[in-house]
Motif scaffolding. Structure first.
Motif, PDB file in Angstrom:
ATOM      1  N   UNK A  92       0.836  -1.201   0.000  1.00 14.37           N
ATOM      2  CA  UNK A  92       0.000   0.000   0.000  1.00 14.37           C
ATOM      3  C   UNK A  92       0.873   1.254   0.000  1.00 14.37           C
ATOM      4  N   UNK A  93       1.901   1.251   0.871  1.00 14.81           N
ATOM      5  CA  UNK A  93       2.778   2.419   0.977  1.00 14.81           C
ATOM      6  C   UNK A  93       3.579   2.637  -0.303  1.00 14.81           C
ATOM      7  N   UNK A  97      -1.992   2.850  -3.030  1.00 12.58           N
ATOM      8  CA  UNK A  97      -3.340   2.389  -3.340  1.00 12.58           C
ATOM      9  C   UNK A  97      -4.036   2.018  -2.040  1.00 12.58           C
ATOM     10  N   UNK A  98      -5.345   1.795  -2.114  1.00 12.93           N
ATOM     11  CA  UNK A  98      -6.089   1.387  -0.924  1.00 12.93           C
ATOM     12  C   UNK A  98      -5.753  -0.058  -0.559  1.00 12.93           C
ATOM     13  N   UNK A 103      -4.815  -5.670  -1.921  1.00 14.62           N
ATOM     14  CA  UNK A 103      -5.107  -7.093  -1.705  1.00 14.62           C
ATOM     15  C   UNK A 103      -5.547  -7.763  -3.000  1.00 14.62           C
ATOM     16  N   UNK A 104      -6.374  -7.066  -3.795  1.00 15.27           N
ATOM     17  CA  UNK A 104      -6.843  -7.648  -5.054  1.00 15.27           C
ATOM     18  C   UNK A 104      -5.689  -7.837  -6.034  1.00 15.27           C
TER      19      UNK A 104
END
Length: 445
Positions: A92-93, A97-98, A103-104
């Motif tokens: 993420x960092x 992204x969210x 995860x997706x």
């Protein structure tokens, strides 16, 4: 009934032709009831399968519990197991992204790697009937058009969803009847995420009013899939009638589009591949009544009114580079095409009239030459004209469209334009009776 689930499962796979029973399928198993039951159904049906589990390390002890549960189930069913641990927060960092997007992306990248290296034909996820209905309802509220109303597709390339035929209640009942342990993801309980809100708030209210709501909507979704086929066939006919390509420019005839029925829908589908949103479609249609030169910029393209056409061209995000031409260079390749340069004696040669060939008095030209796109404020002395003229005005007089104007290059010598490439030589460097040496430049695309 739960006891008929295996029969219905195999019948639906056969009806939809999801895969050949001789092929191996990689099952994405999280530990929740849906994916756990899917693994049991594959085993009960005698299909060849392997299990893949992603530990995203986002829920502390829950993540470890889910992994242990999947490992135990794989051992019980005697199926091959693939497990990976992700540092999702680091992803993420790094990619900004969210967590959901991270995860997706991590999940499907890894699943595809396992599929190809493990000899699996397909990846199976445990989306069921409610999931498909939720997706269709969410898309309906977002305004995605008919393509968003078909819900979750049972098969997309190497991805299959073999549980779309059944409701979640049957999966839960099957697990209970067979004493199959499964885990509950605490993130599924909260209404923080949009899908969970539809799952816990919207659909239960619909089912209170219409007990058969999910099944009825699922049946409608099936009809929408077939309707979409007819819809796309019709759209393809309109695309052939309305959309013409010339290089990297697409052209739409204004009069034909104006007479098209239904205009809004066809225009939306016509311009959507060029980054046009549903909110921008009325702006694009406004160009049908505007004067030449008006345009709408989408995320990826510019749609401009040019006389009797709408022209669609890619947006260029980078500034055009300068090309420096040194003495002795004979072949120059650039963004607009290529130039061939040579010097020759004037002699008795007849001056060419083709716009693609520039004959310049070599004594009036100094190297290095600069090749660049024209810009506002540029001017030159067009051949045969005693007064200077702005390049922008000259291009208007030539009746060039905006995309054509944006692709005009100029050749500079000593900070003055000596040629609008492929169009007009500057009068100050023209061939005269006194010219001894010619600088010959030929332009080709």
């Amino acid at each position: 009934m739960p006891q008929h689930l295996v029969t219905d499962f195999t019948a639906d796979i056969s009806r939809r032709q999801l895969f050949d029973p001789a092929q191996k399928v990689l099952l994405a198993v999280s530990g929740g009831v849906d994916s756990i039951v899917m693994a049991w159904l594959f085993k009960q049906a005698g299909y060849r399968a392997g299990i893949a589990h992603c530990n995203f390390q986002l829920r502390g002890e829950e993540s470890e519990r889910d992994e242990a549960l999947v490992r135990q189930m794989a051992a019980t069913l005697e199926l091959p197991l693939h497990v990976v641990k992700f540092d999702t927060n680091a992803y993420v960092a790094e990619h900004r992204v969210s967590i959901q997007v991270a995860a997706r992306e991590l999940r499907y990248q890894w699943l595809e790697e396992v599929r190809t290296t493990g000899g699996y034909a397909y990846i199976a996820t445990a989306h069921h009937m409610q999931d498909s209905v939720e997706t269709a309802l969410m898309n309906f509220t977002k305004g995605t058009g008919i393509a968003g109303l078909h819900g979750i597709l049972p098969k997309q390339e190497q991805l299959i969803r073999p549980l779309l035929f059944t409701e979640k209640d049957r999966l839960v009942a099957y697990a209970a009847m067979n004493n199959i342990p499964f885990a509950e993801d605490s993130s599924n309980i909260t209404d923080k995420y949009t899908r969970n809100y539809f799952r816990h708030q919207v659909i239960p209210r619909l089912q209170e009013a219409f007990p058969g709501a999910v099944k009825n909507m699922a049946a409608t979704i099936e009809r929408m899939k077939e309707a979409e086929i007819l819809y796309q066939e019709a759209m393809e006919r309109h695309r052939k009638r309305l959309l013409f390509q010339e290089g990297d420019t697409w052209k739409v005839p204004v009069l034909k589009l104006q007479k098209t029925i239904p205009l809004q829908t066809i225009a939306w589908e016509l311009f959507r591949p060029f980054g046009c949103t549903s909110a921008q479609t009325p702006q694009v249609l406004g160009l049908l009544e505007s004067e030449s030169g008006r345009y709408v910029d989408t995320a990826t393209h510019r749609i401009v009114r040019n006389r009797q056409w709408l022209l669609v061209t890619p947006l260029t995000s980078e500034a055009s580079p300068l090309v420096v031409i040194e003495p002795g260079q004979a072949h120059i390749h650039f963004g607009g095409g290529q130039l061939q340069i040579r010097e020759q004696e004037r002699g008795q040669l007849a001056i060419p009239t083709a716009a693609e060939i520039a004959w310049l008095d070599a004594a009036q030209v100094s190297f290095p030459l600069i090749l660049r796109k024209w810009k506002q404020g540029d001017y030159f002395y067009p051949l045969g004209m005693p007064k200077k003229k702005k390049v922008s005005r000259f291009l208007i007089d030539q009746k060039l469209s905006m995309p054509q104007k944006e692709n005009v290059w100029v050749l500079e010598s000593n900070k003055r334009i000596v040629w609008l490439v492929g169009m007009r030589v500057d009068d100050r460097v023209k061939i005269t009776p006194k010219t001894k040496t010619i600088l010959s430049i030929t332009f080709s695309k």
